[in-house]
Write a protein that holds these residues in place. Structure first.
Motif, mmCIF file in Angstrom:
data_model
loop_
_atom_site.group_PDB
_atom_site.id
_atom_site.type_symbol
_atom_site.label_atom_id
_atom_site.label_comp_id
_atom_site.label_asym_id
_atom_site.label_seq_id
_atom_site.Cartn_x
_atom_site.Cartn_y
_atom_site.Cartn_z
ATOM 1 N N LEU A 185 1.770 -5.643 14.597
ATOM 2 C CA LEU A 185 2.004 -5.385 13.188
ATOM 3 C C LEU A 185 1.210 -6.348 12.314
ATOM 4 C CD1 LEU A 185 3.605 -4.100 10.883
ATOM 5 C CD2 LEU A 185 5.308 -5.884 11.201
ATOM 6 N N ILE A 201 -2.646 -5.724 12.781
ATOM 7 C CA ILE A 201 -3.142 -4.520 12.117
ATOM 8 C C ILE A 201 -3.038 -4.671 10.605
ATOM 9 C CG2 ILE A 201 -2.675 -2.063 11.801
ATOM 10 C CD1 ILE A 201 -2.196 -1.850 14.739
ATOM 11 N N TYR A 253 -6.426 -4.257 8.671
ATOM 12 C CA TYR A 253 -6.531 -2.897 8.166
ATOM 13 C C TYR A 253 -7.489 -2.737 6.988
ATOM 14 C CZ TYR A 253 -4.604 1.835 8.457
ATOM 15 O OH TYR A 253 -4.429 3.172 8.682
ATOM 16 N N MET A 273 -13.246 3.943 3.251
ATOM 17 C CA MET A 273 -12.073 4.652 2.739
ATOM 18 C C MET A 273 -11.374 3.860 1.652
ATOM 19 S SD MET A 273 -10.040 6.520 5.637
ATOM 20 C CE MET A 273 -10.576 7.071 7.142
ATOM 21 N N LEU A 293 -8.166 -1.630 0.147
ATOM 22 C CA LEU A 293 -6.724 -1.807 0.038
ATOM 23 C C LEU A 293 -6.350 -3.268 0.062
ATOM 24 C CD1 LEU A 293 -4.798 0.537 2.419
ATOM 25 C CD2 LEU A 293 -4.955 0.638 -0.036
ATOM 26 N N SER A 294 -5.192 -3.576 -0.444
ATOM 27 C CA SER A 294 -4.632 -4.907 -0.252
ATOM 28 C C SER A 294 -3.322 -4.752 0.493
ATOM 29 C CB SER A 294 -4.340 -5.572 -1.587
ATOM 30 O OG SER A 294 -5.523 -5.796 -2.279
ATOM 31 N N ARG A 352 -4.149 7.764 4.886
ATOM 32 C CA ARG A 352 -4.930 6.640 5.410
ATOM 33 C C ARG A 352 -4.042 5.547 5.968
ATOM 34 N NH1 ARG A 352 -7.894 4.373 0.526
ATOM 35 N NH2 ARG A 352 -5.779 4.781 -0.214
ATOM 36 N N THR A 353 -2.941 5.294 5.280
ATOM 37 C CA THR A 353 -2.128 4.144 5.662
ATOM 38 C C THR A 353 -0.994 4.522 6.589
ATOM 39 O OG1 THR A 353 -0.728 4.410 3.743
ATOM 40 C CG2 THR A 353 -2.632 2.944 3.533
ATOM 41 N N PHE A 354 -0.959 5.780 6.978
ATOM 42 C CA PHE A 354 0.133 6.221 7.850
ATOM 43 C C PHE A 354 0.191 5.382 9.122
ATOM 44 C CE2 PHE A 354 3.233 8.767 9.696
ATOM 45 C CZ PHE A 354 2.877 9.028 11.006
ATOM 46 N N LEU A 355 -0.980 5.186 9.723
ATOM 47 C CA LEU A 355 -1.046 4.419 10.972
ATOM 48 C C LEU A 355 -0.513 3.013 10.761
ATOM 49 C CD1 LEU A 355 -2.040 4.932 13.812
ATOM 50 C CD2 LEU A 355 -4.166 3.808 13.224
ATOM 51 N N LEU A 356 -0.821 2.460 9.618
ATOM 52 C CA LEU A 356 -0.387 1.109 9.302
ATOM 53 C C LEU A 356 1.135 1.016 9.254
ATOM 54 C CD1 LEU A 356 -1.127 -1.744 8.165
ATOM 55 C CD2 LEU A 356 -0.934 -0.734 5.921
ATOM 56 N N TRP A 357 1.748 1.899 8.480
ATOM 57 C CA TRP A 357 3.201 1.831 8.321
ATOM 58 C C TRP A 357 3.918 2.199 9.613
ATOM 59 C CZ3 TRP A 357 5.754 -0.310 4.427
ATOM 60 C CH2 TRP A 357 5.081 -0.478 3.207
ATOM 61 N N THR A 359 8.253 -4.636 6.881
ATOM 62 C CA THR A 359 8.093 -4.173 8.264
ATOM 63 C C THR A 359 8.407 -5.240 9.303
ATOM 64 O OG1 THR A 359 5.751 -4.660 7.981
ATOM 65 C CG2 THR A 359 6.407 -2.360 7.818
ATOM 66 N N PRO A 370 0.818 -1.210 0.000
ATOM 67 C CA PRO A 370 0.000 0.000 0.000
ATOM 68 C C PRO A 370 0.851 1.259 0.000
ATOM 69 C CG PRO A 370 -0.024 -1.024 2.152
ATOM 70 C CD PRO A 370 0.733 -1.942 1.266
ATOM 71 N N LEU A 406 -10.587 -0.062 6.945
ATOM 72 C CA LEU A 406 -10.735 0.990 5.942
ATOM 73 C C LEU A 406 -12.030 0.831 5.164
ATOM 74 C CD1 LEU A 406 -7.250 1.694 4.360
ATOM 75 C CD2 LEU A 406 -8.504 2.981 6.061
ATOM 76 N N PHE A 446 4.548 -5.475 1.969
ATOM 77 C CA PHE A 446 4.416 -4.702 3.199
ATOM 78 C C PHE A 446 4.964 -5.467 4.391
ATOM 79 C CE2 PHE A 446 2.794 -1.967 6.365
ATOM 80 C CZ PHE A 446 2.288 -2.773 7.365
ATOM 81 N N THR A 505 2.932 1.504 12.600
ATOM 82 C CA THR A 505 2.655 0.594 13.725
ATOM 83 C C THR A 505 3.897 0.034 14.411
ATOM 84 O OG1 THR A 505 0.518 -0.083 12.851
ATOM 85 C CG2 THR A 505 1.567 -1.575 14.378
#
Lengths: 160, 178, 665
Positions: free
Chosen positions: C365, C368, C372, C381, C384-385, A103-108, C394, A98, C376, C390, A110
């Protein structure tokens, strides 16, 4: 002869579209390009499959998308441009990675947030532990008297 | 004070529960078109009935229409065909066909045999317009307004229920809005 | 007639489970021993009836009774008998019954192996397990009855088991996995019992630990088996896809790993009790969440069972009741009293706490990242995938950080470790690790930053662990004596950490130095993958018991020397007519060569997938080490030594002499 016929029959039953228009398995000039292609198709999602990237999916739409990626690579498009062009058509659903936006700020964020909070808590524990140590691990006079009493009582019990 | 902190996990779980509950029954594979609000991508393809005649985006102008993606290889398209005829003839809806990844002869024979609900059919043997539209499996039906802007996509067969609940309100809205 | 007996057995089991939930609990709260004593026999009865139901379902499969709808949907007369047996858990209803069987089994195990626990504690633990069983039995009986019949239209034959499941993997992977998932319910039950009776102490941690460790070991094996199965079965050479269902199994594992380390601290030092209890609740909650995600249809996954909103809602309700009530109990009853313990900033306690921080961050991680898209979508919103790129990006830093911490932490001491001493201690391991990692880079041909970091972490853990073993086994009576002196618990830790290092090494090397190619080949063509040359000899066909297949013959050579001949094939199963790829794999401890037949392009030209996978087997080897470590740790003396004082007292004096006796025990 019969085996050949059986083979043809078998192939006819396979749910594959075999036509002269079928694109070849992509031929690349060098290994780096091939690797770049593999990376790209691993990052893109098949829109109709049950969670597969277009590299591993046999769906016709995946094949179309792989071909499109190959053609765009040959045209000299950048990775971002290739992904954007597919997102424009199929939606951001087809990106497995993503974009970093509001929107995805919180995700990255985390992992960083979680580790940050954790370190703060641990830090707090260490500091509090130190402070407790400085305040004196020694007992008050009253507590010392109680300890003596208990120890004396224990001795008596042991002897009995 | 610390006791209050201990209630944090419960609160988070309840919030999560609400989100999960909302997700039940929804189709996780449902995808909105990426082109909603955007014009139909430019194309230059021949008419199915007449190989000499070229069609382009102008074909959508002037009237709200449905764009139906179909092929003779698609069994579900066969299922919805009668409903499309009903829409075109009884309801007076303008339907433009997109013959997707198909063979011209087969498609013509099909329409001859089963009836032709389409005002005009675009012949897209390589699936280029389909790809640009983001078609990922037939049948798909788009609602296109009189300016050629994509307004909605329905994936799957169109039947009376789908018409009444999804497509008709939109078609009416964009007809009036024009 | 007999399938109805199976249903009846489930209903009886439900009744017993209800009794188990209520009677001992009432007895424990009111102090009535006779009610508490019901716990063990009720557990046994519960297990017996669940086992009967399971046996009846298995029997229905083995005799091809297609009047039972579940059998008709998942089996076929041509299916080999061992797949008929494992088809019992091939679908939603049957796998749920397996879950319940495991649950009843664990309940019985706790009832049997806990003679030394106080009656109150055991009564409460078994009662909680009974409550969980009630929930699952209700779910099964009301919405997912495996014994539903298709009378009077009994089909002539069944729909066959999904060809992807007709494999050894199905026989072992789900049972191992469920043993893990369900096993964490024991830790959960202990936590709830401790919250109810307020006795949250080191003893509680000591009782909880072996159960948690065993569950963790099983889950490690279960996940590894799933990964291995996907690797050779699906034909793409992948071993982890970050698919929602896979993540669902990883979540309790990550949290469970944090739990076993946290329990260590609580047992040893009596601190972090609140946190440990919370972790125990969270770990089992994650198990339940996983169950929900797989069966509710809320997320798209290749693994998901066919979904049904009614089932999804019921399961969510079950989840909500269990988790919310246990967390409320936690919030109200967890101790908030500050313990007056002191820890140095580099003490073992702090290292383990940091371990928890990293593992919990990893859990968050994955959680979420998996949920996520759902959130969304709920907020409208967009769709997403979130997938491999990702998670790889991370998760890797967290894994590496955990590895680095593990290596240093092995040397740490309880209560206080001198920073200078620790630093000096780590110098040699650091040097050796750097050297070894560089060697690995050279062997595999090329420096890559992520590869270096990952390999370094793996080597660092191994070196540090073995170094510590060397240190600890120093003895005046000789090395062997020193080694024998170490406890099984310690060796369990050594194996566990080495296992982690092996898995990390495998993951790093195969991801960075593996080669994947899709080449177009006709018989007679050769292609290179890495240093290996693969020649496509010919394509033929064969027939299996319930499938026909086309198989290719491929000769693999390395520098001219023959390595092996591989026969990857494309199978078409006769009943479900789906096409499946079986890869040809030349397996080795240090590398796999992987060949799979893809699409037929034209005439006799095929798309062939060739892969070179260095150290891929280490991924699963590491898990075997980890599980072995877990099983070894619970065989430790302190769980087997009988409490001699209590035994003697029970044997001799009928009336204990007040304070003195209290003081001694």
């Amino acid at each position: 002869m019969a085996r050949l016929f059986a083979l043809c029959l078998l192939l006819a039953m396979l749910p594959l579209t075999v036509s002269a228009d079928e694109a070849n398995v992509q031929g690349f000039d060098n290994l780096a390009e091939e690797q770049r292609y593999r990376d790209l198709i691993s990052e893109l999602r098949c829109p109709k499959c049950q969670n597969q990237n277009i590299a591993d999916s046999n769906a016709p739409i995946s094949k179309d998308m792989r071909d499109a990626v190959y053609l765009m690579m040959q045209d000299g498009a950048s990775d971002d441009a290739i992904v954007s062009s597919l997102v424009d058509r199929f939606g951001e659903f087809v990106r497995y990675n993503p974009e970093v936006d509001r929107r995805t700020f919180l995700l990255w964020a985390t992992p960083a947030i979680a580790v940050g909070i954790g370190l703060l808590v641990v830090g707090g524990i260490v500091i509090r532990s130190r402070r407790r140590g400085e305040q004196g691990a020694s007992l008050t006079a009253e507590e010392q008297a109680r300890v003596n009493q208990l120890l004396a009582g224990e001795d008596r019990n042991n002897r009995s | 004070m610390k006791r209050l902190f201990l209630f944090l996990p419960v609160i988070l779980v309840i919030v999560l529960g609400v989100v999960l509950f909302a997700g039940i029954g929804k189709d996780p594979n449902h995808l909105d078109s990426a082109l909603i609000g955007k014009p139909v991508p430019a194309f230059n393809l021949s008419d199915l009935a007449d190989a000499e005649r070229q069609l382009d985006g102008e074909v959508f102008r002037g009237e709200v229409s449905l764009l139906n993606v179909w092929g003779t290889w698609c069994p579900a398209c066969r299922d919805e065909h009668d409903d499309l005829l009903w829409l075109a003839e009884d309801k007076g809806v303008r339907i433009i066909g997109l013959n997707y990844k198909d063979n011209r002869e087969d498609a013509l024979v099909w329409l001859e045999r089963l009836g032709d609900p389409y005002a005009v059919t675009i012949y897209d043997p390589r699936g280029t317009l389909g790809f640009d539209l983001g078609v990922y499996g037939a049948p798909e039906t788009y609602v296109i307004d009189a300016e050629g802007i994509v307004r909605h996509r329905h994936v799957g067969v169109v039947n009376e229920k789908v018409w009444k609940e999804d497509l008709e309100p939109l078609v009416t809205r964009y007809r009036e809005g024009a | 007639m007999y399938p109805e007996l199976g249903q009846f057995a489930l209903i009886l089991a439900l009744l017993l489970a209800v009794l188990l939930s209520v009677v001992p609990l009432v007895g424990s709260v009111s102090g009535r021993d006779n009610l508490q004593a019901f716990a063990r026999p009720l557990s046994a009865g519960l297990f017996v009836f669940v086992a009967i139901a399971f046996a009846i379902l298995t029997y229905a499969f083995l005799i091809d009774d297609f009047s039972v709808a579940y059998v008709a949907n998942n089996s076929n007369s041509m299916l080999p008998w061992y797949y008929k047996f494992s088809a019992v858990w091939g679908g939603h209803e049957g796998s749920l019954l397996l879950w319940i069987l495991m649950l009843a089994g664990w309940t019985l195990a706790v009832a049997v192996f806990s003679r030394r626990l106080p009656s109150v504690m055991i009564a409460q633990v078994l009662a909680v397990m009974g409550m969980i069983t009630v929930g699952f039995l209700l779910f099964t009986i009301l919405t997912s009855n495996p014994f539903d019949r298709m009378l009077p239209n009994v089909p002539a034959d069944g729909n066959d088991l999904n060809p992807l499941l007709q494999d050894f993997g199905l026989i072992v992977h789900p049972p191992m996995l469920y043993m893990g998932y369900v096993g964490f319910s024991v830790a959960f039950a202990f936590a709830i019992a401790a919250l109810i009776n307020g006795k949250l102490d080191a003893a509680w941690a000591r009782w909880s630990r072996p159960w948690t460790t065993v569950a963790w070991a099983f889950l490690s094996l279960g996940i590894a088996l799933g990964s291995w199965w996907a690797y050779y079965e699906l034909g793409w050479g992948g071993w982890w896809f970050w698919d929602p269902v896979e993540n669902a199994s990883l979540l309790p594992w990550l949290s469970g790993t944090a739990l076993i380390h946290s329990l260590a601290v609580t047992e040893k030092r009596g601190v972090f009790k609140s946190w440990t209890v919370l972790l125990a609740i969270v770990t089992f909650s994650l198990s339940l969440l996983g169950t929900f995600l797989v069966r509710s249809g809320v997320l798209t996954s290749v693994h998901a069972f066919a979904s049904d909103p009614e089932r999804g809602t019921f399961l969510l309700a079950l989840l909500a009741i269990t988790i919310v009530s246990s967390l409320i109990l936690y919030a109200v009853r967890a101790p908030v009293v500050h313990v007056r313990a002191r820890y140095g900033s580099m003490s073992r306690e702090i290292f383990l706490l940091l371990n928890n921080v990293l593992l919990v961050a990893a859990t968050l991680l994955v959680l979420i990242g998996t949920l996520y898209p759902l959130v969304l979508d709920y907020l409208d919103m967009g769709r997403l995938s979130i997938g491999e790129p990702f998670f790889n990006l991370t998760f890797s830093p967290l894994a590496v950080a955990t590895g680095l911490l593990m290596g240093a932490g092995v040397f740490s001491r309880w209560k206080k470790t001198d920073g200078g001493w620790l630093g000096r201690k780590l110098l040699w391991p650091l040097a050796v690790s750097l050297l070894a990692t560089t060697a690995v880079m050279v062997i595999y041909g090329g420096f890559k930053p992520w590869a270096f970091v990952g390999c370094f972490a793996a080597v660092w853990v191994s070196v540090a662990t073995l170094w510590d073993l060397w240190d600890k086994s120093a003895s005046r009576k000789g090395r062997l004596h020193g080694l024998k002196r170490q406890s099984r618990s310690y060796y369990g830790m050594v194996l566990g950490h080495l296992g982690m290092a092996i898995t990390m090494a495998g993951a790093t090397v195969v991801s960075n130095y593996g080669i994947e190619r899709d080449v177009r080949m006709s018989p007679g063509d050769t292609a290179m993958v890495g240093d290996y040359q693969v020649e496509f000899i010919e394509i033929g066909d064969r027939r299996g018991r319930n499938f026909t297949a086309q198989y290719g013959t491929f000769e693999v050579t390395l520098d001219g020397e023959a390595v092996s001949v591989l026969y990857p094939e494309k199978r078409q199963y006769l009943v479900q007519t789906s096409v499946m790829t079986e890869a040809g794999i030349d397996a080795g401890l240090f590398r796999d060569v992987f060949v799979a037949v893809g699409e037929r392009i034209i005439d006799d030209a095929w798309a062939i997938r060739l892969q070179y996978k260095p150290l891929v087997r280490w991924l699963w080897l590491g898990s075997i080490f980890m599980a072995a470590g877990g099983f070894l740790a619970i065989a430790d003396r302190r769980y087997r030594v009988r409490d001699k004082v209590t035994e003697k007292r029970a044997a001799n004096a009928p009336a204990p002499r007040g304070d003195a006796a209290e003081a001694l025990s």
